[in-house]
Design an enzyme around this catalytic site. Sequence first.
Site, PDB file in Angstrom:
ATOM      1  N   PHE A 141       0.859  -1.180   0.000  1.00  9.47           N
ATOM      2  CA  PHE A 141       0.000   0.000   0.000  1.00  9.47           C
ATOM      3  C   PHE A 141       0.893   1.227   0.000  1.00  9.47           C
ATOM      4  CE2 PHE A 141      -2.402   3.528   1.663  1.00  9.47           C
ATOM      5  CZ  PHE A 141      -3.559   3.453   0.898  1.00  9.47           C
ATOM      6  N   ASP A 226       9.602   2.874   1.621  1.00 11.07           N
ATOM      7  CA  ASP A 226       8.404   3.623   1.976  1.00 11.07           C
ATOM      8  C   ASP A 226       8.230   3.544   3.487  1.00 11.07           C
ATOM      9  OD1 ASP A 226       5.874   4.556   2.554  1.00 11.07           O
ATOM     10  OD2 ASP A 226       4.923   3.644   0.811  1.00 11.07           O
ATOM     11  N   LYS A 255       3.034  11.362   6.729  1.00 12.94           N
ATOM     12  CA  LYS A 255       2.239  11.198   7.942  1.00 12.94           C
ATOM     13  C   LYS A 255       2.819  11.940   9.143  1.00 12.94           C
ATOM     14  CE  LYS A 255      -0.154   6.990   6.507  1.00 12.94           C
ATOM     15  NZ  LYS A 255      -1.419   7.670   6.158  1.00 12.94           N
TER      16      LYS A 255
END
Length: 399
Positions: A141, A226, A255
């Site tokens: 994801f 990531d 984030k």
Amino acid sequence: MSKTPEAVAAAERWTAHNYHPLPVVIADAEGAWVTDVDGKRYLDCLAGYSALNFGHRHPALIAAAHAQLDRVTLTSRAFIHDQFAEFCQKLTDLTGKDLILPMNTGAEAVETAIKVARKWGYLVKGVRPGQAKIIAMEGNFHGRTTTIVSFSTDPDARDDFGPYTPGFQLVPYGDLAALEAAIDENTVGVLVEPIQGEAGVLVPPAGFLPGVRDLCTRNNVLMLADEIQSGLGRTGDTFACDDEAVVPDMYIMGKALGGGIVPVSAVAADQNVLGVLKPGEHGSTFGGNPLACAVGIAVIDLLRTGEFQERSRELGERLHTGLAKLIGDGVTEVRGRGLWAGVDIDPARMSGRDASVQLMERGVLAKDTHGSTIRLAPPLTITADEVDWALEQFHSVIA
């Protein structure tokens, strides 16, 4: 009379149904706790999918945002502002890389990594024009842009959004032999989550990340890590790659870099990688804006103390020890590292959604994924007593 049903109905009425949120309407928050429109308090054990690693409204982050709001919030990259250099310099220090390219969202940072890897492949590695290939992992994801969903194996993210972008190849997560077989002369990058978050907090086999690093080094391929969910203290290290002393060619961050206040993302790499970009080839009006940089500087300063990494390690051990006691008693498996856990609920007991709703009713906010898995990722500011209380509620619901 409760205000929640009306607020939920209004949200459903005026919003595209691209999410299936729990029926809670948050009006206030501080630290690890949120309060809904009816005054009920909840322990936030999701923390914005790790965007709130430092809790809600951390005083140092709020102070930085307030101070910058009184000065200047946006200039665009047509000009340089007085927070930009400090943010970039401190983030290079944190990552050990030469250069930073700031963006806004995690998906934008992943798109940046893809573009840079391809351009590096053509200009530095010598891949033939239009032939660059990036290898990604099944179960990944990385976002929901049209390019990113092109290499997703999640039908919800991918189905009905074609035609899909070429130039990607998938291999099983954790399978070094499959990765080695997939690498060829056109491979420019391997895109990997050190821990797969959306897939259920899947931790790869020991040695997988060092193996990826070795294969990339031997084949002149960029390792693109990531760390959008796994990074910035979540796993007990600054980056999840640190656990096995792996240094990727590029860190992809997001984030928590925005402190739960503004969207902030970035990629970090050395000059020989990010240096391939020239003016006009990539950018963002809001990327690296003054407000984002001011908050980002404060986030980096918090991380440099090591306090939050240590809290994640110590309290994460407490969390995982408590969750492990439920295996065989409503729980089939627990995975994760630090203050991050994927908990597989026995489907004979209940679904992950049912468990999330029952936890909410007991004052704990968590979220399900893939049917039967609950993800737990509380703020790193949570206390030992709060961890124990959350475990008690979890036990009451599941066992």
